[in-house]
Design a protein around this motif. Structure first.
Motif, PDB file in Angstrom:
ATOM      1  N   ILE A  75      40.947  57.790  60.004  1.00 60.43           N
ATOM      2  CA  ILE A  75      40.074  58.665  59.208  1.00 60.43           C
ATOM      3  C   ILE A  75      40.584  60.103  59.227  1.00 60.43           C
ATOM      4  O   ILE A  75      40.716  60.738  58.189  1.00 60.43           O
ATOM      5  N   GLY A  76      40.882  60.613  60.401  1.00 62.60           N
ATOM      6  CA  GLY A  76      41.334  61.997  60.529  1.00 62.60           C
ATOM      7  C   GLY A  76      42.604  62.287  59.746  1.00 62.60           C
ATOM      8  O   GLY A  76      42.641  63.216  58.933  1.00 62.60           O
ATOM      9  N   PRO A  77      43.660  61.506  59.968  1.00 61.12           N
ATOM     10  CA  PRO A  77      44.886  61.778  59.209  1.00 61.12           C
ATOM     11  C   PRO A  77      44.716  61.649  57.702  1.00 61.12           C
ATOM     12  O   PRO A  77      45.329  62.392  56.942  1.00 61.12           O
ATOM     13  N   ARG A  78      43.870  60.722  57.251  1.00 58.80           N
ATOM     14  CA  ARG A  78      43.663  60.591  55.800  1.00 58.80           C
ATOM     15  C   ARG A  78      43.062  61.862  55.216  1.00 58.80           C
ATOM     16  O   ARG A  78      43.511  62.350  54.178  1.00 58.80           O
ATOM     17  N   VAL A 135      43.041  64.919  56.570  1.00 60.40           N
ATOM     18  CA  VAL A 135      43.929  66.069  56.761  1.00 60.40           C
ATOM     19  C   VAL A 135      45.144  65.988  55.837  1.00 60.40           C
ATOM     20  O   VAL A 135      45.606  67.010  55.332  1.00 60.40           O
ATOM     21  N   GLN A 136      45.651  64.793  55.582  1.00 61.94           N
ATOM     22  CA  GLN A 136      46.783  64.659  54.670  1.00 61.94           C
ATOM     23  C   GLN A 136      46.400  65.092  53.261  1.00 61.94           C
ATOM     24  O   GLN A 136      47.170  65.774  52.581  1.00 61.94           O
ATOM     25  N   GLY A 137      45.231  64.701  52.815  1.00 57.77           N
ATOM     26  CA  GLY A 137      44.783  65.133  51.495  1.00 57.77           C
ATOM     27  C   GLY A 137      44.644  66.636  51.402  1.00 57.77           C
ATOM     28  O   GLY A 137      45.053  67.259  50.414  1.00 57.77           O
ATOM     29  N   THR A 138      44.085  67.237  52.429  1.00 53.83           N
ATOM     30  CA  THR A 138      43.943  68.692  52.463  1.00 53.83           C
ATOM     31  C   THR A 138      45.304  69.374  52.504  1.00 53.83           C
ATOM     32  O   THR A 138      45.535  70.369  51.801  1.00 53.83           O
ATOM     33  N   ALA A 139      46.211  68.851  53.319  1.00 56.32           N
ATOM     34  CA  ALA A 139      47.540  69.463  53.446  1.00 56.32           C
ATOM     35  C   ALA A 139      48.318  69.401  52.142  1.00 56.32           C
ATOM     36  O   ALA A 139      48.965  70.378  51.749  1.00 56.32           O
ATOM     37  N   MET A 157      51.369  63.165  61.252  1.00 53.56           N
ATOM     38  CA  MET A 157      50.055  62.559  61.043  1.00 53.56           C
ATOM     39  C   MET A 157      50.165  61.042  60.929  1.00 53.56           C
ATOM     40  O   MET A 157      49.300  60.310  61.420  1.00 53.56           O
ATOM     41  N   GLU A 158      51.198  60.553  60.276  1.00 55.58           N
ATOM     42  CA  GLU A 158      51.406  59.108  60.189  1.00 55.58           C
ATOM     43  C   GLU A 158      51.703  58.525  61.562  1.00 55.58           C
ATOM     44  O   GLU A 158      51.286  57.410  61.874  1.00 55.58           O
ATOM     45  N   ALA A 159      52.439  59.266  62.392  1.00 54.47           N
ATOM     46  CA  ALA A 159      52.727  58.796  63.742  1.00 54.47           C
ATOM     47  C   ALA A 159      51.433  58.629  64.536  1.00 54.47           C
ATOM     48  O   ALA A 159      51.299  57.665  65.307  1.00 54.47           O
ATOM     49  N   LEU A 160      50.490  59.532  64.339  1.00 52.94           N
ATOM     50  CA  LEU A 160      49.205  59.414  65.019  1.00 52.94           C
ATOM     51  C   LEU A 160      48.498  58.129  64.603  1.00 52.94           C
ATOM     52  O   LEU A 160      47.938  57.414  65.444  1.00 52.94           O
ATOM     53  N   THR A 161      48.544  57.798  63.338  1.00 56.79           N
ATOM     54  CA  THR A 161      47.921  56.569  62.855  1.00 56.79           C
ATOM     55  C   THR A 161      48.625  55.343  63.433  1.00 56.79           C
ATOM     56  O   THR A 161      47.977  54.368  63.810  1.00 56.79           O
ATOM     57  N   ILE A 162      49.944  55.394  63.517  1.00 59.45           N
ATOM     58  CA  ILE A 162      50.689  54.267  64.071  1.00 59.45           C
ATOM     59  C   ILE A 162      50.370  54.099  65.559  1.00 59.45           C
ATOM     60  O   ILE A 162      50.249  52.972  66.050  1.00 59.45           O
ATOM     61  N   TYR A 163      50.207  55.207  66.292  1.00 58.72           N
ATOM     62  CA  TYR A 163      49.809  55.106  67.697  1.00 58.72           C
ATOM     63  C   TYR A 163      48.449  54.428  67.819  1.00 58.72           C
ATOM     64  O   TYR A 163      48.221  53.642  68.730  1.00 58.72           O
ATOM     65  N   ALA A 196      39.175  50.235  65.697  1.00 59.24           N
ATOM     66  CA  ALA A 196      40.070  51.251  66.261  1.00 59.24           C
ATOM     67  C   ALA A 196      41.009  51.809  65.202  1.00 59.24           C
ATOM     68  O   ALA A 196      41.216  53.021  65.116  1.00 59.24           O
ATOM     69  N   VAL A 197      41.570  50.945  64.373  1.00 61.38           N
ATOM     70  CA  VAL A 197      42.481  51.411  63.323  1.00 61.38           C
ATOM     71  C   VAL A 197      41.729  52.267  62.314  1.00 61.38           C
ATOM     72  O   VAL A 197      42.225  53.307  61.873  1.00 61.38           O
ATOM     73  N   GLU A 198      40.543  51.863  61.949  1.00 60.63           N
ATOM     74  CA  GLU A 198      39.754  52.641  60.993  1.00 60.63           C
ATOM     75  C   GLU A 198      39.386  54.007  61.550  1.00 60.63           C
ATOM     76  O   GLU A 198      39.504  55.025  60.860  1.00 60.63           O
ATOM     77  N   LEU A 199      38.949  54.056  62.788  1.00 63.15           N
ATOM     78  CA  LEU A 199      38.558  55.335  63.379  1.00 63.15           C
ATOM     79  C   LEU A 199      39.742  56.279  63.549  1.00 63.15           C
ATOM     80  O   LEU A 199      39.621  57.482  63.324  1.00 63.15           O
ATOM     81  N   VAL A 200      40.871  55.732  63.931  1.00 61.15           N
ATOM     82  CA  VAL A 200      42.046  56.576  64.134  1.00 61.15           C
ATOM     83  C   VAL A 200      42.616  57.054  62.806  1.00 61.15           C
ATOM     84  O   VAL A 200      43.170  58.140  62.725  1.00 61.15           O
TER      85      VAL A 200
END
Length: 72
Positions: free
Chosen positions: A13-16, A18-22, A51-57, A7-11
């Motif tokens: 992936i997206g922020p990682r 998008v953060q690099g792109t941003a 984005m970090e908040a999404l990962t923490i959720y 679950a942590v890995e799947l959640v």
């Protein structure tokens, strides 16, 4: 235990991605328009925080699945 890790890995992936792109787009924007550096930096930091908040959720949900064990 593996559902927590998965679950942590799947959640995360997206922020990682998008953060690099941003960050890349922010650096490019600052390079093109130096006078807008403050606005770009502020917007970037705010969006990175969301984005970090999404990962923490995702971590909270994973820990809930691990310790509450709703599938038993």
């Amino acid at each position: 235990f593996y559902c927590c890790w998965l679950a942590v890995e799947l959640v995360s992936i997206g922020p990682r991605v998008v953060q690099g792109t941003a960050v890349g787009q922010a650096v490019e924007g600052i390079a093109r328009q130096l006078e807008a550096k403050g606005k770009i930096r502020g917007t970037l930091l705010l969006s990175l925080a969301f984005m970090e908040a999404l990962t923490i959720y995702g971590l909270v949900v994973a820990l809930t699945l691990l310790f509450a064990d709703p599938f038993d």
